[in-house]
Design an enzyme around this catalytic site. Structure first.
Site, short mmCIF file in Angstrom:
data_model
loop_
_atom_site.label_atom_id
_atom_site.label_comp_id
_atom_site.label_asym_id
_atom_site.label_seq_id
_atom_site.Cartn_x
_atom_site.Cartn_y
_atom_site.Cartn_z
N ASP A 377 0.27 -4.28 5.78
CA ASP A 377 0.93 -4.22 4.48
C ASP A 377 2.02 -3.14 4.46
OD1 ASP A 377 0.99 -4.92 1.55
OD2 ASP A 377 0.44 -2.81 1.38
N GLU A 430 4.30 -7.26 7.20
CA GLU A 430 5.00 -7.50 5.95
C GLU A 430 6.15 -6.50 5.92
OE1 GLU A 430 4.90 -7.10 1.16
OE2 GLU A 430 3.78 -5.77 2.47
#
EC number: 2.4.1.18
Length: 698
Positions: A377, A430
C-alpha cells in the site's frame, strides 16, 4: 537492570505438538486485573487458556519467576543488527516451549532505550514488578526470558520503563494474536496448522506466472457480507469461506485480495492503520480459522493476495509509536516520520532493525499463512520525501533531490528477500507516480516488484466514460493514451475500493445516461478492461453493479441481484473472466508490446476502437471492437489479419447480460478488401454502447 548471563549450551526445545495440545486443553478462566482493560469476557476463546496448576509438569527444581533463556544465537543477533534477519518471528514475541520439563512461554522484545521491562498479564494479576525480563549482554536491546506455566491463550503486555523514567504499557509487536478491539492486550498463540493445500503450493508458480491469467477480486472482509439476521455482526473467517469460495469459483476470478486483515484498533481505517503486524484480526476469528479460509481458497484453485502496509502506523499508546520511550520504529524527524494525510507515523527505513522487522513481517504471511502475493500500500508516499508536503515541510536527500533513498533501498531489499524465499509469489505496488522501473528487477535498477497498479489508466478511463457519449469524440485521446506507456511496467488495471467511496459514486453511477445506458456503459467498460493489456482487479460489489457507494459498516447490496439489470452485470463479469482465462491472446503477452496492435485507434468521430490482442500462436488472435456511443453501426468494416471465418465469442449487448440482444455477429466471413492496412476485412454490426470480440475459427 537485570542482566542475562550467556549460556554455552541451549536447553531450549520447542514443545512437541502433542504437549502443546495437552497443555492447552484445560478450561481455566483468566483473572481480570484491577483497572485493566483486559477482562475474561473479552478474551477470545477463554476456554483454551492453559490451566497451569493442573496441566504443567512438576519442576525438578524451583524455578524463578523468569528463567534465563534465549532463542537467539550470536549469529541471529548480528543479522538483526545488520537488518538481514528475515525470520524474526521465529525469535521475537511469545513462544510456548518446554524448558527443563516444564511447559511455559518464552518472551522476547526489542527495547534498547528501556531500563526495565517486564511481562504482565492475567497470570500475575497485571503486576508490573513480578516478572522482569533479562536484557542481553550484547547491546542488542533485546529483553527476554522464560516464564513457566504460562501457555497458549494467556493475555499479556509489556511494561516498559524508559531510560528517562517514562512508564509505558505496550502490546507485543510480534504477537500472533490480539484481543478483540477496543481491548488491546496481546495473546499467547501459535500458528500451527496441518495444511492440505500441497497440490496448490506445488503448482502455484503456474497460477502466479506473469504470462498466465490474473484476475483479482479485491474485498474487505468485514463488509463483504453480514448475517441477515444479525447485520451488525461480522462473519467469521469460517463463515466467510462457506459463501466466498463457491462465489469466486463461479465468477471465475483467479485471485482474491484481502484489504488488510492484520490487527488494527480502528475499524473505520479499513485495516490500513495496523497495530498488530503479525496478528490476523480477531474480529473475524483465530489465526487457524484464517488459515483454513486460505486453504479452502487454494483447494478451489484461487490464489490469495494480502494487502500490506509498511508505509505508516497509528500513534495509539499501546502500539509501536515511541515503543520504549524513544522513536524506535518511526523516524524522529517529523519531516520524515509523520504522515500529514493519515495522521500516522512513518517507519524509519534507515534503521536496520526496523527493516528486518518489516521484511520479516512480509515473509511471515507468505510462510505461515501461505499467501500467494503481497500488495504493498501507498508506495508513492514512501518514495518521495515531499509527498503531500508543502515547501519547507521536507528536507532534500543528500543529493538535493526529493527521493527517499532509504525507503527506495528498503523496497528493493524487500522484493529481493521475497523472491529469494518465495519465487512463486507476486509483489504488487500501489504506486501512482511516474517513478521509473517499479516493476523492473533490482539488478536492472528497478524496485523489483512483480506488478504495479496502472493508476493513470484508471483515472483516464473513468474520466472518458463519465462523458456523455455525444461528447466522447472530443476526448478520444484520453481512452487511447494508455497504450503509449502500457508496456513500460508490468501493469495491473485497478478499479479498487478507493474509487467507490467519499462521494466518488459507485462504478454504476459513474456512468452517464438513463438506466439502460448506465448498465450498457458499465458492461462496455468491463469489456474494455478485460481486453486491455495488463492484469485485472475489481472491487467487491462492482461485479454486480451495486448502486450505492461502498460502506464498510454494512454488507454489500446482495439483494439487488433479484433484478435482471444487476444480474446482467454479474453475468458479464463472469463471462469476461472465463473468456480471459480461456483465451491465451488475452494474457500470454500481457506486458509485451507484441501482444497488442491497433487496428483502428483513430476513429474519434464515431468513437469506435478496434484493436488486436495476440498470444504466442497467431491462431489465438482476438479482434476487439468497441462502440462507445449508443448509435447502432451496421456494416462497419473492420480490417482483419487473416482470411477465413471469424466467430463472435463475446457481445456485451447479449440478452443474458441485460442487453437488447438484437445486434449480433454469429459468424463473419472475410473479403479481399484492403482495410485498416490489412489485406482482408469484414463487415461487422456494432451494438449500441457495446463490445464485440472476434476470433478466427477457420
Amino acid at each position: 537492570m537485570a542482566k542475562q548471563t550467556k549460556k554455552t549450551e541451549s536447553e531450549i526445545t520447542d514443545v512437541t505438538t502433542q504437549k502443546v495440545k495437552k497443555a492447552t486443553r484445560a478450561s481455566a478462566k483468566p483473572v481480570p486485573a484491577k483497572g485493566s482493560e483486559t477482562t475474561a469476557s473479552t478474551t477470545p476463546e477463554a476456554d483454551s487458556i492453559v490451566n497451569v496448576e493442573q496441566q504443567a509438569p512438576v519442576a525438578a527444581h524451583a524455578f524463578k519467576a523468569v528463567e534465563p533463556y534465549s532463542r537467539f544465537t550470536d549469529f541471529d543477533v548480528s543479522l538483526f543488527k545488520a537488518g538481514k534477519h528475515y525470520k524474526l518471528y521465529e525469535k521475537f514475541g511469545s513462544h510456548v516451549i518446554e524448558h527443563q520439563g516444564v511447559v511455559g512461554t518464552y518472551f522476547a522484545v526489542w527495547a534498547p532505550n528501556a531500563q526495565y521491562v517486564s511481562v504482565m498479564g492475567n497470570f500475575n494479576g497485571w503486576n508490573r514488578g513480578s516478572h522482569q525480563l533479562l536484557v542481553r549482554w550484547d547491546s542488542s536491546g533485546i529483553w527476554e526470558g522464560f516464564i513457566p506455566n504460562v501457555g497458549v491463550g494467556e493475555t499479556y503486555k509489556y511494561f516498559i520503563k524508559s531510560s528517562s523514567g517514562e512508564e509505558l504499557e505496550k502490546s507485543d509487536p510480534f504477537a500472533l494474536r490480539w484481543e478483540l478491539p477496543p481491548h488491546t492486550a496481546s495473546i499467547v498463540a501459535d500458528t500451527y496448522y496441518e495444511w492440505t493445500d500441497k497440490q496448490w503450493m506445488s503448482n502455484r508458480h503456474e497460477h502466479n506466472a506473469l504470462d498466465k491469467p490474473y484476475s483479482v477480486y479485491e474485498m474487505h472482509v468485514g463488509s463483504w457480507a453480514r448475517n441477515p439476521e444479525s447485520p451488525d455482526e461480522f462473519l467469521s473467517y469460517t463463515q466467510l469461506g462457506d459463501k466466498l469460495v463457491p462465489y469466486l469459483k463461479e465468477m471465475g476470478f483467479t485471485h482474491v485480495e484481502f484489504m488488510p486483515i492484520m490487527e488494527h484498533p480502528y475499524y473505520p481505517s479499513w485495516g490500513y492503520q495496523v497495530s498488530g503486524f503479525f496478528a490476523a484480526s480477531s474480529r473475524y476469528g483465530t489465526p487457524q480459522q484464517l488459515m483454513e479460509l486460505i486453504e479452502r481458497l487454494h483447494n478451489a484453485g484461487i490464489g490469495v493476495i494480502l494487502d500490506w502496509v509498511p508505509s505508516h502506523f497509528p500513534g495509539d499508546a499501546h502500539a509501536l509509536y515511541r515503543f520504549d520511550g524513544s522513536h524506535l520504529y518511526e523516524h524522529a524527524d517529523t519531516r520524515k516520520g509523520y504522515h500529514p494525510d493519515w495522521k500516522s507515523y512513518i517507519f524509519n527505513y534507515g534503521r536496520n532493525e526496523v527493516k528486518a522487522f518489516l521484511i520479516s513481517n512480509a515473509l511471515f504471511w507468505l510462510d505461515r499463512y501461505h499467501a500467494d502475493g503481497i500488495r504493498v500500500d501507498a508506495v508513492a508516499s514512501m518514495l518521495y520525501l515531499d509527498y503531500s508536503r508543502n515547501h519547507g515541510e521536507w528536507e532534500p536527500n543528500v543529493y538535493g533531490g526529493n527521493e527517499n533513498l532509504e525507503a527506495i533501498s528498503f523496497l528493493k531489499e524487500f522484493n529481493e528477500a521475497v523472491y529469494a524465499h518465495f519465487p512463486d509469489v507476486q509483489t504488487i505496488a500501489e504506486e501512482s507516480t511516474s517513478f521509473t522501473g517499479v516493476s523492473r528487477p533490482t539488478f536492472a535498477g528497478g524496485l523489483g516488484f512483480g506488478m504495479k497498479w496502472m493508476m493513470g489508466w484508471m483515472h483516464d478511463t473513468l474520466k472518458y466514460f463519465a462523458n456523455n457519449p455525444v461528447y466522447r469524440k472530443y476526448h478520444h485521446g484520453q481512452i487511447t493514451f494508455s497504450t503509449i506507456y502500457a508496456f513500460t511496467e508490468n501493469f495491473m488495471l485497478p478499479f479498487s475500493h478507493d474509487e467507490v467511496v467519499y462521494g466518488k459514486q459507485s462504478m454504476l453511477n459513474k456512468m452517464p445516461g438513463d438506466e439502460w445506458q448506465k448498465f450498457a456503459n458499465l458492461r462496455l467498460l468491463y469489456s474494455y478492461m478485460f481486453s486491455h493489456p495488463g492484469t485485472k482487479l475489481l472491487f467487491m460489489g462492482s461485479e454486480f453493479g451495486q448502486g450505492s457507494e461502498w460502506n464498510y459498516q454494512y454488507s454489500l447490496d446482495w439483494h439487488v441481484l433479484q433484478y435482471d439489470c444487476h444480474q446482467g452485470i454479474k453475468e458479464t463479469v463472469k463471462a469476461l473472466n472465463h473468456i480471459y482465462r480461456s483465451e491465451p491472446a488475452l494474457y500470454e503477452k500481457a506486458f509485451d508490446w507484441s501482444g497488442f496492435e491497433w487496428v483502428d485507434g483513430g476513429n474519434a468521430n464515431d468513437s469506435v476502437l478496434v484493436y488486436a490482442r495476440k498470444g504466442h500462436n497467431p491462431a489465438d488472435d482476438i479482434i476487439v471492437v468497441l462502440n462507445m456511443t449508443p448509435v447502432v453501426r451496421e456494416n462497419y468494416r473492420v480490417g482483419l489479419p487473416a482470411a477465413g471465418t471469424w466467430q463472435e465469442i463475446f457481445n456485451s449487448n447479449a440478452r443474458e447480460y441485460w442487453g437488447s440482444g438484437n445486434v449480433t455477429n454469429n459468424q463473419v466471413q472475410t473479403e479481399a478488401v484492403e482495410w485498416h492496412g490489412k489485406p482482408q476485412s469484414a463487415s461487422v454490426s456494432l451494438p449500441p454502447l457495446g463490445a464485440v470480440y472476434l476470433k478466427r475459427i477457420s
